[in-house]
Motif scaffolding. Sequence first.
Motif, mmCIF file in Angstrom:
data_model
loop_
_atom_site.group_PDB
_atom_site.id
_atom_site.type_symbol
_atom_site.label_atom_id
_atom_site.label_comp_id
_atom_site.label_asym_id
_atom_site.label_seq_id
_atom_site.Cartn_x
_atom_site.Cartn_y
_atom_site.Cartn_z
ATOM 1 N N ALA A 175 -7.119 3.225 -15.009
ATOM 2 C CA ALA A 175 -8.268 4.082 -14.713
ATOM 3 C C ALA A 175 -7.972 5.504 -15.171
ATOM 4 C CB ALA A 175 -8.541 4.072 -13.214
ATOM 5 N N ASN B 201 -1.287 -5.396 4.483
ATOM 6 C CA ASN B 201 -0.844 -5.433 3.101
ATOM 7 C C ASN B 201 -1.430 -6.569 2.277
ATOM 8 O OD1 ASN B 201 1.329 -3.364 2.500
ATOM 9 N ND2 ASN B 201 1.949 -4.126 4.483
ATOM 10 N N TRP C 11 -3.951 5.560 -8.011
ATOM 11 C CA TRP C 11 -5.292 5.804 -8.571
ATOM 12 C C TRP C 11 -5.910 4.515 -9.106
ATOM 13 C CZ3 TRP C 11 -8.901 9.141 -7.983
ATOM 14 C CH2 TRP C 11 -9.912 9.297 -8.933
ATOM 15 N N ASN C 12 -5.079 3.718 -9.760
ATOM 16 C CA ASN C 12 -5.555 2.431 -10.282
ATOM 17 C C ASN C 12 -6.073 1.543 -9.177
ATOM 18 O OD1 ASN C 12 -5.637 1.913 -12.960
ATOM 19 N ND2 ASN C 12 -3.488 1.346 -13.132
ATOM 20 N N MET C 13 -5.324 1.531 -8.074
ATOM 21 C CA MET C 13 -5.724 0.701 -6.951
ATOM 22 C C MET C 13 -7.003 1.270 -6.335
ATOM 23 S SD MET C 13 -3.334 -0.470 -3.822
ATOM 24 C CE MET C 13 -2.130 -1.502 -4.559
ATOM 25 N N TRP D 188 -4.704 -4.136 -10.699
ATOM 26 C CA TRP D 188 -4.499 -2.944 -9.889
ATOM 27 C C TRP D 188 -3.399 -3.118 -8.856
ATOM 28 C CZ3 TRP D 188 -5.515 -5.154 -5.328
ATOM 29 C CH2 TRP D 188 -6.565 -6.101 -5.261
ATOM 30 N N ASP E 256 4.306 11.186 -10.901
ATOM 31 C CA ASP E 256 3.195 10.823 -11.771
ATOM 32 C C ASP E 256 2.929 9.320 -11.708
ATOM 33 O OD1 ASP E 256 2.395 10.509 -15.124
ATOM 34 O OD2 ASP E 256 1.325 11.835 -13.747
ATOM 35 N N ALA F 244 -9.299 2.905 -7.817
ATOM 36 C CA ALA F 244 -10.438 2.684 -8.697
ATOM 37 C C ALA F 244 -11.121 1.358 -8.371
ATOM 38 C CB ALA F 244 -10.002 2.705 -10.157
ATOM 39 N N SER F 245 -10.365 0.373 -7.902
ATOM 40 C CA SER F 245 -10.993 -0.889 -7.534
ATOM 41 C C SER F 245 -11.267 -0.953 -6.037
ATOM 42 C CB SER F 245 -10.108 -2.058 -7.945
ATOM 43 O OG SER F 245 -8.897 -1.959 -7.267
ATOM 44 N N ARG F 246 -11.018 0.147 -5.356
ATOM 45 C CA ARG F 246 -11.271 0.249 -3.915
ATOM 46 C C ARG F 246 -10.528 -0.792 -3.093
ATOM 47 N NH1 ARG F 246 -12.841 4.118 -5.837
ATOM 48 N NH2 ARG F 246 -14.640 5.418 -5.347
ATOM 49 N N ALA F 247 -9.439 -1.313 -3.616
ATOM 50 C CA ALA F 247 -8.681 -2.308 -2.854
ATOM 51 C C ALA F 247 -8.039 -1.659 -1.640
ATOM 52 C CB ALA F 247 -7.614 -2.924 -3.747
ATOM 53 N N TYR F 248 -8.043 -2.340 -0.515
ATOM 54 C CA TYR F 248 -7.416 -1.917 0.742
ATOM 55 C C TYR F 248 -8.081 -0.714 1.391
ATOM 56 C CZ TYR F 248 -3.634 -4.941 -0.737
ATOM 57 O OH TYR F 248 -2.920 -6.011 -1.173
ATOM 58 N N VAL G 176 0.827 -1.208 0.000
ATOM 59 C CA VAL G 176 0.000 0.000 0.000
ATOM 60 C C VAL G 176 0.855 1.249 0.000
ATOM 61 C CG1 VAL G 176 -2.003 -1.048 1.057
ATOM 62 C CG2 VAL G 176 -0.183 -0.202 2.486
ATOM 63 N N ARG H 114 -7.404 9.308 -15.214
ATOM 64 C CA ARG H 114 -6.969 10.155 -14.120
ATOM 65 C C ARG H 114 -7.870 11.369 -14.000
ATOM 66 N NH1 ARG H 114 -1.265 9.304 -13.479
ATOM 67 N NH2 ARG H 114 -1.128 11.244 -12.302
ATOM 68 N N PRO I 266 -6.740 -7.095 0.610
ATOM 69 C CA PRO I 266 -7.309 -5.931 -0.070
ATOM 70 C C PRO I 266 -8.813 -5.779 0.121
ATOM 71 C CG PRO I 266 -6.787 -7.651 -1.647
ATOM 72 C CD PRO I 266 -6.294 -8.126 -0.326
ATOM 73 N N PHE I 267 -9.497 -6.876 0.338
ATOM 74 C CA PHE I 267 -10.926 -6.796 0.590
ATOM 75 C C PHE I 267 -11.213 -7.671 1.794
ATOM 76 C CE2 PHE I 267 -11.647 -4.445 -3.138
ATOM 77 C CZ PHE I 267 -10.823 -4.962 -4.121
ATOM 78 N N VAL J 55 1.267 8.429 -8.363
ATOM 79 C CA VAL J 55 -0.147 8.801 -8.317
ATOM 80 C C VAL J 55 -0.959 7.893 -9.230
ATOM 81 C CG1 VAL J 55 -1.800 10.626 -8.797
ATOM 82 C CG2 VAL J 55 0.327 11.174 -7.663
ATOM 83 N N GLY J 56 -0.407 7.563 -10.403
ATOM 84 C CA GLY J 56 -1.106 6.681 -11.334
ATOM 85 C C GLY J 56 -1.396 5.325 -10.725
ATOM 86 N N LYS J 57 -0.380 4.738 -10.068
ATOM 87 C CA LYS J 57 -0.581 3.409 -9.477
ATOM 88 C C LYS J 57 -1.594 3.479 -8.333
ATOM 89 C CE LYS J 57 4.084 1.956 -10.331
ATOM 90 N NZ LYS J 57 5.343 1.667 -9.650
#
Lengths: 446, 512
Positions: free
Chosen positions: B505, B326, A407-409, B412, A400, A411-415, A175, B507, B329-330, A403-405
């Motif tokens: 995703a 860590n 954001w990707n994570m 992801w 960049d 987007a799937s709401r992981a963690y 994370v 930005r 994740p869910f 932030v990109g990585k």
Amino acid sequence: MSIVTVQLGQCGNQVGQELFEVISNDANDTQRKVYSECSSERFFNETANRELVARSVLIDMEPKVISQSIAKAAKFGKWRYGDRSHFSQKQGSGNNWANGYCVHGPRHEEVVMDIVRREVENCDRLAGIMAMMSVAGGTGSGVGTYVTQCLRDAYPNSFILNHLTWPYGTGEVIVQNYNSVLTLSHLYQLSDAILVHENDTVHKICAQLMNIKHISFSDVNKVIAHQLGSVLQPALTGDSHGVYNRNPIGELMSSLVCHPEYKLLSVCNIPQVSSSSMAYSMFTWPGLLKHLRQMLIANAKMEEGIDWQVRAPSLQPEGIERTRSHRRPGFNTSLANLLILRGKDVNNAEISGFQDPSLYTPWLPADEAFSMWKTPVPFNKYEKSAILVSNSQTLLRPLDNMVGKAWNMFASRAYIHQYTKFGISEEDFLDSFTSLEQVISSYNQL
Amino acid sequence: MLTQGNSILPISCCDPFNPSYHMAVKRASSFSQTNGVPSQMTVVVPCYVCISRRRVGGSCDITGGRIQSLKARVNSSDELLRHFDVCVCLFVCVSASHPLTRLMSSLQAVLVDMEEGVVNEILQGPLRELFDSTQLITDVSGSGNNWAVGHWTYGSAYREQIVDQLRRAAEHCDCLQCFFLIHSMGGGTGSGLGTCVLKLLEEEFPEVCRIVTSVYPSAEDDVVTSPYNSVLAMRELTEHADCVLPVENQSLVDIVNKIKHMSHSGKPGSVIKKDSAIISGQGGVSGAEKPFDAMNNIVANLLLNITSSARFEGSLNMDLNEIAMNLVPFPRLHYLVPSLTPLYTLADVNIPTRRLDQMFTDAFSKDHQLIRADPKHSLYLACALMVRGNVQVSDLRRNIERLKPMLPFVSWNQEGWKTGLCSVPPVGHSHSLLALANNTCVKPTFMELRDHFTKLYRKKAHMHHYLHVDGMEQACFTEAISSLSSLIEEYSQLDATKDRLMPDAARLNIAT
């Protein structure tokens, strides 16, 4: 004037200990008494028994690293940490920024600020506070952010410099991108300047320049300490009239951070060689400075593998407005640069290459964008060394990517559930992302 | 200054057919060198709920034995005293009034057994001095391989006693870091009472992490009702545990056989260094090895490795809370497949880098996993590597770079690695690696479980034994199977993304 260092989390404490080690060795080595005294005063407190006690506060949520750092410091008898200058808990922050920021930070605020206050009061005059931490974990990042906030509230007129270590891109903590995004977005509001070291870069320096076969974190930390020490040790500024600069942090800020939107600083140091090759190396100022300038504009972090194809655009003749034509691919535009030269014959060094306006963004006059410090005293056994502290687009790509990585994570709401259970909401995440996109956009437009 | 460490507290629950699987663990106090006053340490409380006697035998000598041997090595040297103290502290309570050379008497373990046989064995065994009578909660007749009896009957009968013991143990801890629960899924007490204890832990100590090591039944398991017991327990694990480390007896057997084969193969250069195999009860106090000791040793090693960073120093510490943070994740997808390497150290001392790299490669091979699964061909959600010994960050990075292309990670979390470096290797090895993978390869295990359950459930076989129990209803069965089905479905959905190229995703757009 003195600097109080606050070491936070495992990384902050390990790097901090190496930093004081480098500074103490450098101050002891030199024949120059004034330099040595200035450096001592800046970083150490001399006790009644002529012992050097580091002006440092060690904070961690678990005890092992602090014990180790204290033991290592005391080992050679040259300096040590204060007996009551540390604070630790048993539990750790579990790599969770929210746990550090919302739970541990507030819980221990009083005790921690008390220790800091004691350290600050020990200084005749406070030049500034430097907080050292990593952004990947839980304590350095979360507790570090909270402590920075407290420092800002307690010392509104002092300079606060945050030294951050960014983790390896391929992951030390899963994370880490979330923790980094949350930390950076908050620190941007609280800190005066953010000086960054990336583990990936330093690792390459260890591998390619210093030829270390089995690189350990200790090696990485020593390189970071060397670079940081070379920035903070005494030097003469342009207008200091032969007296060592009183407040390196303040000077750093006024030279480099002229706009609140641009606070990210990086450090480049040349030469950087293994101790075995040092005896065989001969460096000249023209050689060093030529490489350093190219490292700046081609965005290279070390003397090897520089792309010499990248060139500064030719200067526009007077009267024609400078356009953004110099935003060529691969060209690193700077907002401001600080060049520090340490060593023999330093007054003969030719630095006009760094004053070239085409290196800089057009909306700042070139003579304000460049500053220089120098000292004839060599640093840490290098006969000559040139250090460039730069506020430029160097960190744009790593930021960049981070932030990109994240954001990707996101987007799937992981963690996310791990953070929300401590009080950080999805809204807070979105706010952090928004502030960092703003920073990225600003640097893009330099 | 002695470094402080964490300690582990076990709670153990047994079932008549399931011998207990104990670890001698104590809350530890460490000596502070400056003032000689013992100070408390953080504590991890493991709860053991018994394990099937058929497969896994009582291995309380393991940790106790390990502690004994470490103690013996360390007595002579002050330098190592710190190591001894720290590592022991995780498991042993060392109090001020006793010299370090003797194990202390107040072992903070809670042993719960619905049948006295196994606990009595322990009390007569070499670790008896570590336990005292207040820590035992026993009954006489056992649970008859019936989850409902374990969960509802004994659960309610002993609830207060168990909570009491837990509270007492927790109060002695300076800082309770986490609970370890060890049990089997197929029986009655381990499975039923064990999951009841899990729920209790969540109610009484909601903020403390719960890490469960569950022994899943193998295909040839001869307890007829084990599918029922397992599925009923699964539901509780999914809802109430923070992390689950599933272990399968069959895999443990395979590993044991592999080591035995290796040591008897007589090939030159294949002599295993004495006591270095992860199945050896290194320094074990009892002489003869009981059946299942070898298998139990593997799981004991798993737990020792997980807690190593909390006990010893290292350049990149990884403690138990970080593992949960860590790797999960869910909230419901918290099943982490463990694998341990190396299985043994060859007697030939030189360890070239190739061997080190081999250790990393092995950790991902299906022969080293502690359940029958092949993570390399399923989707990784996250992975943790805990390295012990003289391994540097560059070795770690090199191996991650090398292995990454072969391992499919979810879109992801392309770089989903959590790493830890601990300087002290396990006894008998120069370095070791524990890998914990949150991977969809657990799905087949769960699907098999569901199939076995359905076969029995369709015929309503043996259900009356369960429904007779107060507190047990038909709905418990349907809820349990639907919880398992939806878990399988979540894994399936992730699997579906495996070979697809997922776009990044979009930005946020900042107005300039």
